[in-house]
Design a protein around this motif. Structure first.
Motif, PDB file in Angstrom:
ATOM      1  N   THR A   1      51.553  -1.298  23.417  1.00 25.79           N
ATOM      2  CA  THR A   1      51.289  -0.611  22.146  1.00 25.79           C
ATOM      3  C   THR A   1      50.765  -1.595  21.113  1.00 25.79           C
ATOM      4  OG1 THR A   1      53.028   1.016  22.582  1.00 25.79           O
ATOM      5  CG2 THR A   1      52.283   0.801  20.303  1.00 25.79           C
ATOM      6  N   LEU A   2      51.402  -2.729  20.994  1.00 26.14           N
ATOM      7  CA  LEU A   2      50.989  -3.747  20.028  1.00 26.14           C
ATOM      8  C   LEU A   2      49.591  -4.259  20.323  1.00 26.14           C
ATOM      9  CD1 LEU A   2      54.397  -5.568  19.968  1.00 26.14           C
ATOM     10  CD2 LEU A   2      53.273  -4.710  17.900  1.00 26.14           C
ATOM     11  N   ALA A   3      49.258  -4.414  21.588  1.00 28.65           N
ATOM     12  CA  ALA A   3      47.994  -5.038  21.975  1.00 28.65           C
ATOM     13  C   ALA A   3      46.809  -4.074  21.995  1.00 28.65           C
ATOM     14  CB  ALA A   3      48.140  -5.685  23.349  1.00 28.65           C
ATOM     15  N   ASN A   4      47.064  -2.810  22.251  1.00 29.96           N
ATOM     16  CA  ASN A   4      45.989  -1.842  22.482  1.00 29.96           C
ATOM     17  C   ASN A   4      45.685  -1.023  21.225  1.00 29.96           C
ATOM     18  OD1 ASN A   4      44.437   0.423  23.302  1.00 29.96           O
ATOM     19  ND2 ASN A   4      45.219   0.245  25.388  1.00 29.96           N
ATOM     20  N   PRO A   5      44.486  -1.187  20.647  1.00 33.10           N
ATOM     21  CA  PRO A   5      44.142  -0.466  19.413  1.00 33.10           C
ATOM     22  C   PRO A   5      44.167   1.055  19.557  1.00 33.10           C
ATOM     23  CG  PRO A   5      42.610  -2.272  19.790  1.00 33.10           C
ATOM     24  CD  PRO A   5      43.424  -2.128  21.039  1.00 33.10           C
ATOM     25  N   GLU A   6      43.925   1.546  20.766  1.00 34.70           N
ATOM     26  CA  GLU A   6      43.972   2.995  20.985  1.00 34.70           C
ATOM     27  C   GLU A   6      45.405   3.507  20.906  1.00 34.70           C
ATOM     28  OE1 GLU A   6      41.455   5.035  21.344  1.00 34.70           O
ATOM     29  OE2 GLU A   6      39.853   3.541  21.440  1.00 34.70           O
ATOM     30  N   ILE A   7      46.345   2.695  21.381  1.00 36.11           N
ATOM     31  CA  ILE A   7      47.739   3.120  21.406  1.00 36.11           C
ATOM     32  C   ILE A   7      48.436   2.823  20.086  1.00 36.11           C
ATOM     33  CG2 ILE A   7      49.944   2.927  22.627  1.00 36.11           C
ATOM     34  CD1 ILE A   7      48.421   2.102  25.103  1.00 36.11           C
ATOM     35  N   ASN A   8      48.100   1.696  19.446  1.00 39.55           N
ATOM     36  CA  ASN A   8      48.749   1.389  18.157  1.00 39.55           C
ATOM     37  C   ASN A   8      48.100   2.121  16.983  1.00 39.55           C
ATOM     38  OD1 ASN A   8      46.566  -0.278  17.119  1.00 39.55           O
ATOM     39  ND2 ASN A   8      47.380  -2.022  18.268  1.00 39.55           N
ATOM     40  N   LEU A   9      47.070   2.907  17.299  1.00 42.05           N
ATOM     41  CA  LEU A   9      46.422   3.812  16.334  1.00 42.05           C
ATOM     42  C   LEU A   9      45.627   3.100  15.240  1.00 42.05           C
ATOM     43  CD1 LEU A   9      49.369   6.370  15.856  1.00 42.05           C
ATOM     44  CD2 LEU A   9      47.581   6.374  17.609  1.00 42.05           C
ATOM     45  N   SER A  10      45.407   1.806  15.392  1.00 38.85           N
ATOM     46  CA  SER A  10      44.621   1.102  14.382  1.00 38.85           C
ATOM     47  C   SER A  10      43.175   1.576  14.350  1.00 38.85           C
ATOM     48  CB  SER A  10      44.683  -0.411  14.606  1.00 38.85           C
ATOM     49  OG  SER A  10      44.191  -0.767  15.882  1.00 38.85           O
ATOM     50  N   VAL A  11      42.700   2.157  15.451  1.00 37.63           N
ATOM     51  CA  VAL A  11      41.338   2.695  15.463  1.00 37.63           C
ATOM     52  C   VAL A  11      41.186   3.815  14.434  1.00 37.63           C
ATOM     53  CG1 VAL A  11      40.809   2.061  17.844  1.00 37.63           C
ATOM     54  CG2 VAL A  11      41.945   4.224  17.391  1.00 37.63           C
ATOM     55  N   MET A  12      42.301   4.477  14.119  1.00 36.49           N
ATOM     56  CA  MET A  12      42.258   5.526  13.103  1.00 36.49           C
ATOM     57  C   MET A  12      41.910   4.965  11.731  1.00 36.49           C
ATOM     58  SD  MET A  12      45.674   7.689  14.223  1.00 36.49           S
ATOM     59  CE  MET A  12      45.698   8.563  12.662  1.00 36.49           C
ATOM     60  N   MET A  13      42.172   3.676  11.545  1.00 33.35           N
ATOM     61  CA  MET A  13      41.880   3.005  10.285  1.00 33.35           C
ATOM     62  C   MET A  13      40.540   2.271  10.343  1.00 33.35           C
ATOM     63  SD  MET A  13      44.479   3.851   8.547  1.00 33.35           S
ATOM     64  CE  MET A  13      44.438   2.803   7.090  1.00 33.35           C
ATOM     65  N   GLY A  14      39.861   2.383  11.484  1.00 33.02           N
ATOM     66  CA  GLY A  14      38.542   1.784  11.630  1.00 33.02           C
ATOM     67  C   GLY A  14      38.542   0.292  11.839  1.00 33.02           C
ATOM     68  N   GLU A  15      39.674  -0.286  12.325  1.00 34.81           N
ATOM     69  CA  GLU A  15      39.674  -1.737  12.491  1.00 34.81           C
ATOM     70  C   GLU A  15      40.000  -2.219  13.898  1.00 34.81           C
ATOM     71  OE1 GLU A  15      43.916  -2.968  10.726  1.00 34.81           O
ATOM     72  OE2 GLU A  15      42.467  -2.508   9.156  1.00 34.81           O
ATOM     73  N   ALA A  16      40.479  -1.359  14.786  1.00 32.88           N
ATOM     74  CA  ALA A  16      40.745  -1.718  16.179  1.00 32.88           C
ATOM     75  C   ALA A  16      41.471  -3.056  16.307  1.00 32.88           C
ATOM     76  CB  ALA A  16      39.437  -1.748  16.976  1.00 32.88           C
ATOM     77  N   ALA A  17      42.677  -3.108  15.805  1.00 37.02           N
ATOM     78  CA  ALA A  17      43.436  -4.361  15.760  1.00 37.02           C
ATOM     79  C   ALA A  17      44.461  -4.454  16.891  1.00 37.02           C
ATOM     80  CB  ALA A  17      44.159  -4.477  14.422  1.00 37.02           C
ATOM     81  N   SER A  18      44.745  -5.693  17.271  1.00 40.30           N
ATOM     82  CA  SER A  18      45.869  -6.000  18.146  1.00 40.30           C
ATOM     83  C   SER A  18      46.880  -6.794  17.332  1.00 40.30           C
ATOM     84  CB  SER A  18      45.412  -6.835  19.349  1.00 40.30           C
ATOM     85  OG  SER A  18      44.557  -6.071  20.183  1.00 40.30           O
ATOM     86  N   TYR A  19      48.157  -6.571  17.583  1.00 38.52           N
ATOM     87  CA  TYR A  19      49.199  -7.198  16.779  1.00 38.52           C
ATOM     88  C   TYR A  19      50.013  -8.180  17.615  1.00 38.52           C
ATOM     89  CZ  TYR A  19      47.833  -3.273  13.886  1.00 38.52           C
ATOM     90  OH  TYR A  19      47.093  -2.372  13.162  1.00 38.52           O
ATOM     91  N   LYS A  20      50.153  -9.372  17.083  1.00 35.54           N
ATOM     92  CA  LYS A  20      50.820 -10.464  17.789  1.00 35.54           C
ATOM     93  C   LYS A  20      52.334 -10.422  17.567  1.00 35.54           C
ATOM     94  CE  LYS A  20      51.008 -15.558  17.705  1.00 35.54           C
ATOM     95  NZ  LYS A  20      52.300 -15.706  17.016  1.00 35.54           N
TER      96      LYS A  20
END
Length: 206
Positions: free
Chosen positions: A85-104
Motif C-alpha cells: 500500500t505504501l509503495a504503490n500509488p494506485e493502492i495508496n490513492l496518491s494518484v487521486m491527488m495527481g502525484e503518484a507517490a510512494s511512501y517510505k
C-alpha cells in the motif's frame, strides 16, 4: 500521556501527538499533509518528536511523513503487511491527488509487537480491512487507542478502495478492539474521538 490533535486540510484528517509530559518527547501519528502545520503543532507542544507512526498507507495519512521525518531526524513505523500500500500509488490513492507517490517506512512492526519510545509503551494491533496492512496503536497503560481509518465514532472505515474488505474489517474490530477495556479512548483518523464502550453499544456495523 497527553494527546494533542492537529487537524490537517486534506480529507479533514486527524494527526496526533502522543506526548510524554515528563520527558517532553512526542510521537507523531499519521502526518498526512500540511507539514508546516504539523511543525507548528510540535513547536506549540514544546516537545521533541522521536518517531512517526502510520496507521496505514493512504496518502492522507502518510503524505507528509517523509518531510516530517527529515525535519526531525526520526524514523517512520508501520505494520509489516502495509508495504505494498505504501509503495504503490494506485493502492495508496496518491494518484487521486495527481502525484503518484510512494511512501517510505524505516521500520515495519509485527502484529502484537510491543514498542517502547519516548518513555511510553504501545502495541501494534493489526486490523486489516480498510487496507491490507492497516493497524491501530494501543497505549494500554494510558487507555488510549489510535484507530486510523479502522474504527470511527458510530462507524467503520471504507472498504471500497483497493485491498479493502468489509468482512475482514469487522472481524478485525471485533477480535482486536472490542476486547479492550470499555473506558479505552479511541482517536480516529477522521471525525471525533469515541470509546470502546460507546462503540460496543452503539456501532451498527458491529
Amino acid at each position: 500521556m497527553k494527546v494533542m490533535h492537529i487537524m490537517l486540510p486534506v480529507c479533514a484528517m486527524n494527526c496526533y501527538l502522543a506526548i510524554n509530559e515528563e520527558t517532553k518527547e512526542s510521537i507523531i501519528i499519521d502526518p498526512g499533509s500540511a507539514p508546516e502545520r504539523i511543525k507548528a503543532g510540535v513547536e506549540q507542544s514544546g516537545t521533541t518528536p522521536v518517531a512517526i507512526l502510520l496507521t496505514h498507507g493512504h496518502f492522507d495519512h502518510a503524505g507528509a511523513a517523509a518531510e516530517i521525518a527529515a525535519a526531525y531526524g526520526i524514523k517512520v513505523y508501520a505494520y509489516e503487511k502495509e508495504r505494498e500500500t505504501l509503495a504503490n500509488p494506485e493502492i495508496n490513492l496518491s494518484v487521486m491527488m495527481g502525484e503518484a507517490a510512494s511512501y517510505k517506512t524505516d521500520i515495519f512492526l509485527k502484529d502484537d509487537e510491543e514498542v517502547e519510545m519516548a518513555g511510553l509503551t504501545f502495541k501494534c494491533l493489526a486490523t486489516p480491512g480498510h487496507t491490507p496492512g492497516g493497524c491501530c496503536f494501543y497505549f494500554e497503560k494510558e487507555g488510549i487507542l489510535f484507530t486510523g481509518d479502522t474504527l470511527f465514532r458510530g462507524s467503520v472505515g471504507r472498504t471500497d478502495f483497493p485491498g479493502g474488505s468489509m468482512s475482514q474489517l469487522v472481524n478485525s474490530i471485533k477480535e482486536k478492539l472490542m476486547v479492550l477495556p470499555n473506558e479505552t479512548i479511541c482517536y480516529p483518523g477522521h471525525e471525533s474521538a469515541t470509546t470502546i464502550e460507546f462503540e460496543r453499544n452503539n456501532n451498527m456495523f458491529l
